[in-house]
Design an enzyme around this catalytic site. Sequence first.
Site, PDB file in Angstrom:
ATOM      1  N   SER A 109       0.851  -1.197   0.000  1.00 58.33           N
ATOM      2  CA  SER A 109       0.000   0.000   0.000  1.00 58.33           C
ATOM      3  C   SER A 109       0.884   1.244   0.000  1.00 58.33           C
ATOM      4  CB  SER A 109      -0.884   0.006   1.250  1.00 58.33           C
ATOM      5  OG  SER A 109      -1.447   1.282   1.458  1.00 58.33           O
TER       6      SER A 109
ATOM      7  N   TYR B 240      -1.694  -0.377  10.851  1.00 55.46           N
ATOM      8  CA  TYR B 240      -1.764  -0.787   9.442  1.00 55.46           C
ATOM      9  C   TYR B 240      -0.476  -0.375   8.716  1.00 55.46           C
ATOM     10  CZ  TYR B 240      -3.589  -1.080   4.626  1.00 55.46           C
ATOM     11  OH  TYR B 240      -3.782  -1.379   3.284  1.00 55.46           O
TER      12      TYR B 240
ATOM     13  N   LYS C 126       2.537  -2.674   7.035  1.00 58.05           N
ATOM     14  CA  LYS C 126       2.869  -2.600   5.611  1.00 58.05           C
ATOM     15  C   LYS C 126       4.335  -2.201   5.409  1.00 58.05           C
ATOM     16  CE  LYS C 126      -1.145  -3.696   3.755  1.00 58.05           C
ATOM     17  NZ  LYS C 126      -1.304  -4.981   3.046  1.00 58.05           N
TER      18      LYS C 126
HETATM   19  N1  LIG Z   1      -8.622  -1.267  -0.750  1.00 57.33           N
HETATM   20  C1  LIG Z   1      -7.668  -0.363  -0.701  1.00 57.33           C
HETATM   21  O1  LIG Z   1      -7.913   0.851  -0.732  1.00 57.33           O
HETATM   22  C2  LIG Z   1      -6.234  -0.807  -0.624  1.00 57.33           C
HETATM   23  C3  LIG Z   1      -5.235   0.134  -0.881  1.00 57.33           C
HETATM   24  C4  LIG Z   1      -3.908  -0.240  -0.816  1.00 57.33           C
HETATM   25  C5  LIG Z   1      -3.572  -1.539  -0.500  1.00 57.33           C
HETATM   26  N2  LIG Z   1      -4.562  -2.453  -0.237  1.00 57.33           N
HETATM   27  C6  LIG Z   1      -4.141  -3.812   0.120  1.00 57.33           C
HETATM   28  O2  LIG Z   1      -4.598  -4.698  -0.875  1.00 57.33           O
HETATM   29  C7  LIG Z   1      -4.791  -5.991  -0.317  1.00 57.33           C
HETATM   30  C8  LIG Z   1      -6.170  -6.490  -0.730  1.00 57.33           C
HETATM   31  O3  LIG Z   1      -7.151  -5.645  -0.155  1.00 57.33           O
HETATM   32  P1  LIG Z   1      -8.614  -5.461  -0.761  1.00 57.33           P
HETATM   33  O4  LIG Z   1      -8.788  -4.033  -0.983  1.00 57.33           O
HETATM   34  O5  LIG Z   1      -8.832  -6.418  -1.869  1.00 57.33           O
HETATM   35  O6  LIG Z   1      -9.467  -5.841   0.537  1.00 57.33           O
HETATM   36  P2  LIG Z   1     -10.678  -6.840   0.755  1.00 57.33           P
HETATM   37  O7  LIG Z   1     -11.620  -6.788  -0.368  1.00 57.33           O
HETATM   38  O8  LIG Z   1     -11.141  -6.557   2.138  1.00 57.33           O
HETATM   39  O9  LIG Z   1      -9.960  -8.278   0.724  1.00 57.33           O
HETATM   40  C9  LIG Z   1      -9.120  -8.689   1.755  1.00 57.33           C
HETATM   41  C10 LIG Z   1      -8.833 -10.158   1.597  1.00 57.33           C
HETATM   42  O10 LIG Z   1      -8.026 -10.584   2.706  1.00 57.33           O
HETATM   43  C11 LIG Z   1      -8.608 -11.771   3.229  1.00 57.33           C
HETATM   44  N3  LIG Z   1      -8.301 -11.962   4.636  1.00 57.33           N
HETATM   45  C12 LIG Z   1      -8.516 -11.107   5.666  1.00 57.33           C
HETATM   46  N4  LIG Z   1      -8.165 -11.693   6.819  1.00 57.33           N
HETATM   47  C13 LIG Z   1      -7.722 -12.938   6.506  1.00 57.33           C
HETATM   48  C14 LIG Z   1      -7.237 -14.032   7.256  1.00 57.33           C
HETATM   49  N5  LIG Z   1      -7.147 -13.981   8.580  1.00 57.33           N
HETATM   50  N6  LIG Z   1      -6.869 -15.155   6.616  1.00 57.33           N
HETATM   51  C15 LIG Z   1      -6.978 -15.253   5.273  1.00 57.33           C
HETATM   52  N7  LIG Z   1      -7.427 -14.251   4.494  1.00 57.33           N
HETATM   53  C16 LIG Z   1      -7.798 -13.116   5.109  1.00 57.33           C
HETATM   54  C17 LIG Z   1     -10.107 -11.561   3.048  1.00 57.33           C
HETATM   55  O11 LIG Z   1     -10.785 -12.780   3.214  1.00 57.33           O
HETATM   56  P3  LIG Z   1     -12.355 -12.822   3.607  1.00 57.33           P
HETATM   57  O12 LIG Z   1     -13.081 -12.759   2.292  1.00 57.33           O
HETATM   58  O13 LIG Z   1     -12.513 -14.129   4.287  1.00 57.33           O
HETATM   59  O14 LIG Z   1     -12.618 -11.634   4.498  1.00 57.33           O
HETATM   60  C18 LIG Z   1     -10.103 -11.031   1.621  1.00 57.33           C
HETATM   61  O15 LIG Z   1      -9.973 -12.091   0.719  1.00 57.33           O
HETATM   62  C19 LIG Z   1      -4.610  -5.826   1.197  1.00 57.33           C
HETATM   63  O16 LIG Z   1      -3.330  -6.247   1.569  1.00 57.33           O
HETATM   64  C20 LIG Z   1      -4.740  -4.333   1.406  1.00 57.33           C
HETATM   65  O17 LIG Z   1      -4.026  -3.908   2.542  1.00 57.33           O
HETATM   66  C21 LIG Z   1      -5.888  -2.124  -0.312  1.00 57.33           C
END
Ligand SMILES: NC(=O)c1ccc[n+]([C@@H]2O[C@H](COP(=O)([O-])OP(=O)(O)OC[C@H]3O[C@@H](n4cnc5c(N)ncnc54)[C@H](OP(=O)(O)O)[C@@H]3O)[C@@H](O)[C@H]2O)c1
Length: 233
Positions: free
Chosen positions: A132, A145, A149
């Site tokens: 991120s 967070y 990261k």
């Molecule tokens: N969204 C943003 O704005 C953003 C920006 C920068 C970076 N990111 C990063 O991108 C990555 C993906 O995020 P996203 O936006 O796609 O979020 P998301 O839609 O909330 O997806 C998060 C994923 O992580 C899984 N997860 C959470 N806890 C877990 C655990 N204990 N064991 C196994 N899996 C687990 C969730 O599984 P479940 O379906 O079971 O909950 C889901 O598949 C993350 O690392 C996040 O920090 C996101």
Amino acid sequence: MAGHRPVAVIIGATGGIGRAVADGLADRYTLWLAGRDEAALKTMAAAMPDACHWTIDLAAPEDTGVVVPGELTSVDLLVHCAGVFERDTIHDMPERKWREVFAVNLFGVVEVTRNLLPGLRAAQGRVIVVNSTVVTGAPAGRAAYAASKQALRVFAEALHTEELGNGVRVTSIYPGRVATGMQRAVRRTEGGPFQPDRYLAPESVASAVFSVLSAPPDAHLTEFVLQPVWHRE
Ligand SMILES: NC(=O)c1ccc[n+]([C@@H]2O[C@H](COP(=O)([O-])OP(=O)(O)OC[C@H]3O[C@@H](n4cnc5c(N)ncnc54)[C@H](OP(=O)(O)O)[C@@H]3O)[C@@H](O)[C@H]2O)c1
């Protein structure tokens, strides 16, 4: 032909970014869709040409251990898309929450990667870590967070240095805000509306993954930073 496909493991495949990565790779790879929601993973896998599921809770490796499916002796691609977000001040966030964030965002990633390294080395594979842009600052209310990261960044860079000689290449992708469930939750904690047109689409982050994969063989994209085009006036 299914038997000749390269193998990709996607951790956090049920999430916004994970799902977009899986969708984009489904026609070319044998996919291992990994995460904690077995029912959702099974449904996803059933709708894809060559996919199976791997149930793993990154927050609880001490309960279940990282049991790598026996078939994963050769892994061409590991994409880390799982993550959790918690918002609170340092004053108010209990140690338990810090541990929960680090368990998923760092320790789970380390353990899964470590256990898949024999397969990655065997295939001279790639590891792509979705990080991120939060690593560029020390934002108030997001210390746990951001710290997780930052640590993830160091992990990925060290992995790159250690494994290059074994033929394993590592890339970190640093997106700004992405229109997923996590961002919806982030905006709730910020007290603001969810405005997907102002964020990256998850498919745009997936396209960064595909760019890494399509780089010429002599070029290694070590880092990829993506920001949404929308800017506050
Ligand atoms: N969204 C943003 O704005 C953003 C920006 C920068 C970076 N990111 C990063 O991108 C990555 C993906 O995020 P996203 O936006 O796609 O979020 P998301 O839609 O909330 O997806 C998060 C994923 O992580 C899984 N997860 C959470 N806890 C877990 C655990 N204990 N064991 C196994 N899996 C687990 C969730 O599984 P479940 O379906 O079971 O909950 C889901 O598949 C993350 O690392 C996040 O920090 C996101």
